[in-house]
Design a protein around this motif. Sequence first.
Motif, short mmCIF file in Angstrom:
data_model
loop_
_atom_site.label_atom_id
_atom_site.label_comp_id
_atom_site.label_asym_id
_atom_site.label_seq_id
_atom_site.Cartn_x
_atom_site.Cartn_y
_atom_site.Cartn_z
N ASP A 15 28.55 63.81 40.84
CA ASP A 15 29.05 62.90 39.75
C ASP A 15 28.01 61.51 39.71
OD1 ASP A 15 31.09 64.18 39.13
OD2 ASP A 15 32.59 62.89 39.57
N THR A 16 27.39 61.29 40.79
CA THR A 16 26.38 60.17 40.84
C THR A 16 25.10 60.60 40.38
OG1 THR A 16 26.00 60.46 43.03
CG2 THR A 16 27.64 58.93 42.50
N ASP A 17 24.74 61.97 40.15
CA ASP A 17 23.68 62.48 39.97
C ASP A 17 23.23 62.46 38.17
OD1 ASP A 17 22.90 62.92 42.45
OD2 ASP A 17 23.55 64.90 42.39
N MET A 18 24.36 62.41 37.47
CA MET A 18 24.29 62.40 36.08
C MET A 18 24.96 61.21 35.44
SD MET A 18 22.84 65.45 35.28
CE MET A 18 23.54 65.97 33.78
N PRO A 19 24.44 60.89 34.24
CA PRO A 19 25.02 59.87 33.38
C PRO A 19 26.54 60.25 32.99
CG PRO A 19 23.54 61.14 32.38
CD PRO A 19 23.23 61.71 33.64
N ARG A 20 27.23 59.08 32.79
CA ARG A 20 28.72 59.52 32.34
C ARG A 20 28.50 59.10 31.09
NH1 ARG A 20 33.35 59.02 36.18
NH2 ARG A 20 32.73 61.05 36.52
N LEU A 21 28.74 59.76 29.93
CA LEU A 21 28.48 59.36 28.49
C LEU A 21 29.70 59.33 28.00
CD1 LEU A 21 25.04 61.08 27.70
CD2 LEU A 21 25.20 58.82 28.60
N LEU A 22 30.50 60.34 28.27
CA LEU A 22 31.82 60.37 27.70
C LEU A 22 32.98 59.64 28.48
CD1 LEU A 22 32.09 64.34 26.79
CD2 LEU A 22 31.91 62.26 25.36
N GLU A 23 33.62 58.44 27.72
CA GLU A 23 34.29 57.59 28.58
C GLU A 23 35.86 58.03 28.96
OE1 GLU A 23 36.31 53.31 27.54
OE2 GLU A 23 34.56 53.88 26.39
N PRO A 24 36.26 58.50 29.82
CA PRO A 24 37.34 59.25 30.07
C PRO A 24 38.63 58.12 29.57
CG PRO A 24 36.19 59.66 32.02
CD PRO A 24 35.34 58.74 31.32
N GLY A 25 39.57 58.67 28.82
CA GLY A 25 40.72 58.02 28.39
C GLY A 25 40.64 57.44 26.99
N LYS A 26 39.21 57.51 26.65
CA LYS A 26 39.09 56.92 25.03
C LYS A 26 39.85 57.88 24.28
CE LYS A 26 35.50 55.94 21.68
NZ LYS A 26 33.86 55.64 21.58
N ARG A 27 40.39 57.34 23.37
CA ARG A 27 41.22 57.87 22.27
C ARG A 27 40.57 57.27 20.92
NH1 ARG A 27 45.70 60.56 23.92
NH2 ARG A 27 46.78 60.30 22.03
N ASP A 28 40.37 58.18 19.56
CA ASP A 28 39.91 57.62 18.72
C ASP A 28 40.17 58.49 17.55
OD1 ASP A 28 38.57 55.72 16.85
OD2 ASP A 28 36.66 55.53 18.01
N GLY A 29 39.90 58.05 16.34
CA GLY A 29 39.97 58.93 14.95
C GLY A 29 41.44 59.10 14.44
N ARG A 30 41.85 59.90 13.70
CA ARG A 30 43.02 60.09 12.70
C ARG A 30 44.04 60.50 13.67
NH1 ARG A 30 42.81 63.27 7.60
NH2 ARG A 30 42.45 64.93 8.63
N ASP A 31 43.97 61.70 14.51
CA ASP A 31 45.00 62.02 15.45
C ASP A 31 44.26 62.33 16.62
OD1 ASP A 31 46.70 63.29 16.97
OD2 ASP A 31 46.87 65.22 15.41
N PRO A 32 44.46 61.54 17.72
CA PRO A 32 43.65 61.59 18.97
C PRO A 32 43.81 62.90 19.61
CG PRO A 32 44.32 59.17 18.68
CD PRO A 32 44.98 60.03 17.69
N ASN A 33 44.89 63.39 19.47
CA ASN A 33 45.44 64.82 20.11
C ASN A 33 44.63 65.85 19.24
OD1 ASN A 33 47.07 63.64 22.03
ND2 ASN A 33 48.55 63.30 20.21
N ALA A 34 43.98 65.93 18.42
CA ALA A 34 43.50 67.00 17.59
C ALA A 34 42.33 67.74 18.39
CB ALA A 34 42.86 66.56 16.13
#
Length: 198
Positions: A3-22
């Motif tokens: 996990d330390t070898d690659m950048p983490r660009l997607l933020e776990p837990g983030k929710r956004d947009g009209r329906d975050p479950n879509a």
Amino acid sequence: MSDTDMPRLLEPGKRDGRDPNALSFREARPASICEVASWPDRLEAVANELSKSCGVNLPKGPGGFTAGGGKRLCWLAFGRFLVISEDATTTAALKERISTDDGSVVDLGHARYGVRIEGEKAAAVLNKAVAIDLDIAAFPAGALAQAPIHHIPVLIMRLDDARFDVFAPSSLAQAFVDWLEDAAQEFGYHIGAPGGLS
């Protein structure tokens, strides 16, 4: 790769947009990725060795992939293959098994950034930038395509009706993630923890 070898660009837990479950996104982090190229007259020898080493049958032809045992064998174009694996030793093993008289093996583990896209609108969000018919009838499970997204060359792999893995060059990963999150606003999305190929 760890996990330390690659950048983490997607933020776990983030929710956004009209329906975050879509839609759901997560980083897809296999342990190894390599490209294998055969010399023009050695395609059969290389293809047979790849199938044997990976433990899966060859795809029917370019534009497809097969999977099993934590490995994916992708046929990109004539004489060009990609092997994506949960086993960190796969690239080194292929370098030993494929003779330089037959072809070459190039480690791409640090050069590719993967994203799993899942949900009923997965194809729709990709089709905002990809001029390929991603309907399941035209682009079934086991199909792959190389295409530009926002001027970024990516590899799109369909896993099933509602799941795709997309691999972008690591150097352009931030631009790809920015595009993806923006494109998904219409539907809504949430981001999960990084995972492997399963």
